[in-house]
Write an enzyme that holds these catalytic residues in place. Structure first.
Site, short mmCIF file in Angstrom:
data_model
loop_
_atom_site.label_atom_id
_atom_site.label_comp_id
_atom_site.label_asym_id
_atom_site.label_seq_id
_atom_site.Cartn_x
_atom_site.Cartn_y
_atom_site.Cartn_z
N SER A 37 -18.36 -1.19 26.05
CA SER A 37 -19.54 -2.06 25.95
C SER A 37 -19.81 -2.37 24.49
O SER A 37 -19.13 -1.82 23.61
CB SER A 37 -20.76 -1.38 26.60
OG SER A 37 -21.05 -0.18 25.92
N ASP A 39 -22.99 -2.37 22.50
CA ASP A 39 -24.06 -1.82 21.67
C ASP A 39 -23.83 -0.34 21.35
O ASP A 39 -23.80 0.49 22.25
CB ASP A 39 -25.39 -2.03 22.42
CG ASP A 39 -26.56 -1.41 21.71
OD1 ASP A 39 -26.50 -1.28 20.47
OD2 ASP A 39 -27.53 -1.02 22.39
N GLU A 40 -23.73 -0.04 20.04
CA GLU A 40 -23.41 1.33 19.64
C GLU A 40 -24.56 2.29 19.94
O GLU A 40 -24.34 3.46 20.24
CB GLU A 40 -23.02 1.39 18.15
CG GLU A 40 -24.09 0.85 17.23
CD GLU A 40 -23.63 0.78 15.79
OE1 GLU A 40 -22.56 1.31 15.47
OE2 GLU A 40 -24.36 0.18 14.98
N SER A 124 -20.43 -7.56 42.07
CA SER A 124 -21.07 -8.86 42.28
C SER A 124 -22.49 -8.64 42.80
O SER A 124 -22.96 -7.51 42.89
CB SER A 124 -20.23 -9.68 43.27
OG SER A 124 -20.83 -10.92 43.49
N LYS A 127 -26.89 -12.74 44.62
CA LYS A 127 -27.21 -14.06 44.03
C LYS A 127 -25.97 -14.94 43.92
O LYS A 127 -26.07 -16.15 43.67
CB LYS A 127 -27.88 -13.87 42.67
CG LYS A 127 -29.26 -13.23 42.85
CD LYS A 127 -30.02 -13.05 41.58
CE LYS A 127 -31.43 -12.54 41.88
NZ LYS A 127 -31.47 -11.29 42.68
N GLY A 170 -35.50 -0.22 41.57
CA GLY A 170 -35.87 0.38 40.29
C GLY A 170 -35.07 -0.14 39.10
O GLY A 170 -35.31 0.28 37.98
N VAL A 175 -38.57 -5.66 40.92
CA VAL A 175 -39.96 -5.69 41.37
C VAL A 175 -40.63 -4.30 41.36
O VAL A 175 -41.83 -4.19 41.04
CB VAL A 175 -40.06 -6.36 42.78
CG1 VAL A 175 -39.31 -5.57 43.83
CG2 VAL A 175 -41.49 -6.57 43.19
N1 LIG Z 1 -29.10 -4.20 38.80
C1 LIG Z 1 -29.05 -4.84 39.96
O1 LIG Z 1 -30.06 -4.95 40.66
C2 LIG Z 1 -27.73 -5.41 40.43
C3 LIG Z 1 -27.66 -5.90 41.75
C4 LIG Z 1 -26.44 -6.41 42.20
C5 LIG Z 1 -25.36 -6.45 41.33
N2 LIG Z 1 -25.46 -6.01 40.05
C6 LIG Z 1 -24.29 -6.10 39.17
O2 LIG Z 1 -23.93 -4.79 38.77
C7 LIG Z 1 -23.38 -4.82 37.46
C8 LIG Z 1 -24.02 -3.75 36.60
O3 LIG Z 1 -25.39 -3.99 36.56
P1 LIG Z 1 -26.38 -3.01 35.78
O4 LIG Z 1 -27.66 -3.02 36.53
O5 LIG Z 1 -25.71 -1.72 35.46
O6 LIG Z 1 -26.57 -3.85 34.44
P2 LIG Z 1 -27.20 -3.36 33.05
O7 LIG Z 1 -27.95 -2.11 33.21
O8 LIG Z 1 -27.89 -4.56 32.47
O9 LIG Z 1 -25.90 -3.06 32.18
C9 LIG Z 1 -25.03 -4.09 31.75
C10 LIG Z 1 -23.94 -3.44 30.94
O10 LIG Z 1 -23.02 -4.46 30.52
C11 LIG Z 1 -22.80 -4.33 29.11
N3 LIG Z 1 -22.45 -5.66 28.62
C12 LIG Z 1 -23.20 -6.79 28.65
N4 LIG Z 1 -22.50 -7.80 28.08
C13 LIG Z 1 -21.30 -7.30 27.72
C14 LIG Z 1 -20.15 -7.85 27.11
N5 LIG Z 1 -20.10 -9.13 26.75
N6 LIG Z 1 -19.09 -7.03 26.86
C15 LIG Z 1 -19.12 -5.72 27.22
N7 LIG Z 1 -20.18 -5.15 27.81
C16 LIG Z 1 -21.26 -5.93 28.05
C17 LIG Z 1 -24.11 -3.75 28.57
O11 LIG Z 1 -23.93 -3.05 27.35
P3 LIG Z 1 -24.02 -3.79 25.92
O12 LIG Z 1 -25.23 -4.67 25.96
O13 LIG Z 1 -24.09 -2.66 24.96
O14 LIG Z 1 -22.74 -4.55 25.78
C18 LIG Z 1 -24.40 -2.73 29.68
O15 LIG Z 1 -23.60 -1.59 29.48
C19 LIG Z 1 -23.50 -6.26 36.96
O16 LIG Z 1 -22.26 -6.90 37.11
C20 LIG Z 1 -24.51 -6.88 37.89
O17 LIG Z 1 -24.26 -8.26 38.06
C21 LIG Z 1 -26.62 -5.47 39.58
#
Ligand SMILES: NC(=O)c1ccc[n+]([C@@H]2O[C@H](COP(=O)([O-])OP(=O)(O)OC[C@H]3O[C@@H](n4cnc5c(N)ncnc54)[C@H](OP(=O)(O)O)[C@@H]3O)[C@@H](O)[C@H]2O)c1
Length: 333
Positions: A37, A39-40, A124, A127, A170, A175
């Protein structure tokens, strides 16, 4: 399955990634877990919690194919969780969302093929089904790119599948924390966008367990969708704050009244299994099986009836207010 294996998680510092790592470390003895990822600080904070000898922290962007290719050396399994996923931010910065969610998907595929990775699962979202916002559209494009990648992997062992699920209870910006913050701040009401609005309901642990299981189920090319309950947003508000009034504020741009996971239009390629659905590829693979009625665990599925749609309104299972209350929602925050 993951013992003595090397696993790379793009977006490994996110909510999904951290839970996935926790679960992997509890249940398996991996050789290496690579967090990839940008961000350090997030990596530094994660390293304070997960500092087992198998952990590796790589700074890198999924937009950077060269770096990804190097990071995937010797890797057996990849989970692609990195994404830009904030709906309004995607509308405002469309090309940034395209570069991360679509170009990033292509880079993950190329790097996996170049390193002969065994299996890749990309995350995925609901949405991406009949998308109405750019975030959903980029995730649909990503899904299609991962499915089609099974056709270009001739000569390599790499297979690619997708896991699609709905809003995680959460998760940031969702929401439940939004309502909780208003309750904690002493608000006299909870804002409701529409009285009829429904959403799917999945916990982070359920999402993680489903992804883990699908590494064993997959042949490549499937979009796996878990069977999960729905909730009415008004029931959620009542469960969290029975004494607060609910004020209708109107549906927001880019928001649906109900979410879809398996659209009716693709019922001809959707199979129902015991606890999940599989959306089979729209294309035929030239060098591997096109039979998605039985998976690699020998579980059998059947084609859904004509016109069948798996959406949050017509779901067989809804959580009642009492059931939501019994879940101790704040534990998910
Ligand atoms: N949360 C939900 O409700 C939900 C529901 C359905 C599907 N999803 C899917 O599940 C996945 C994970 O979601 P999450 O909730 O864990 O998201 P999250 O908490 O926002 O985490 C996103 C991660 O992606 C990294 N990232 C963002 N841009 C990047 C880039 N250009 N290169 C490398 N790393 C990058 C971020 O770290 P850095 O910013 O440090 O790079 C972070 O580690 C996503 O694909 C999302 O579409 C989520």
């Amino acid at each position: 399955m993951f013992n003595n294996k090397s696993i790379l998680i793009t977006g490994g510092t996110g909510s999904f990634g951290k839970k996935y790592v926790k679960t992997l470390l509890e249940q398996y003895s991996p050789k290496k877990i690579i967090i990839y990822s940008r961000d350090e600080l997030k990596q530094y904070e994660m390293e304070q919690i997960f500092n087992e000898p198998c952990m590796r922290y790589f700074i890198g962007d999924v937009r950077d194919k060269e770096r990804l290719t190097r990071a995937m050396r010797g890797v057996d399994f990849v989970i692609h969780a990195a994404a830009l996923k904030h709906v309004p931010a995607a509308e405002y910065n469309p090309m940034e969302c395209v570069k991360t969610n679509i170009n990033g998907a292509e880079n993950v595929i190329d790097a996996a093929l170049d390193n002969n990775v065994e299996k890749v699962i990309a995350l995925s979202t609901d949405k991406a089904a009949n998308p109405i916002n750019l975030y959903g559209a980029t995730k649909l494009a990503s899904d299609k790119i991962f499915v089609a990648a099974n056709n270009i992997s001739g000569g390599h062992r790499t297979t690619f599948s997708v896991v699609r699920y709905g809003n995680v209870v959460g998760s940031r910006g969702s929401v439940v924390p939004f309502f909780q913050k208003l309750i904690d701040n002493g608000s006299d009401h909870l804002p409701i966008t529409h009285t009829d609005m429904t959403r799917f309901w999945i916990t982070l642990q359920q999402g993680v367990d489903f992804v883990l299981k699908n590494f064993a189920r997959m042949y490549g090319g499937e979009i796996f969708v878990p069977k999960i309950p729905s909730i009415k947003i008004t029931d959620l508000a009542t469960a969290m704050a029975p004494n607060l009034t609910q004020k209708i504020v109107g549906i927001r741009p880019g928001e649906k009244l109900h979410e879809v996971m398996c659209p009716a239009e693709i019922c001809y390629t959707t199979y129902e299994f015991n606890d999940h659905f599989v959306i089979a590829p729209a294309i035929k693979f030239s060098s591997r099986s096109n039979d998605f009625t039985v998976n690699a665990l020998d579980e059998k599925g059947k084609l859904v009836p004509e016109g069948f749609e798996y959406d949050s309104l017509n779901n067989d299972e809804f959580l009642s207010i009492k059931q939501i209350q019994s879940l101790n929602i704040t534990a998910f925050l």
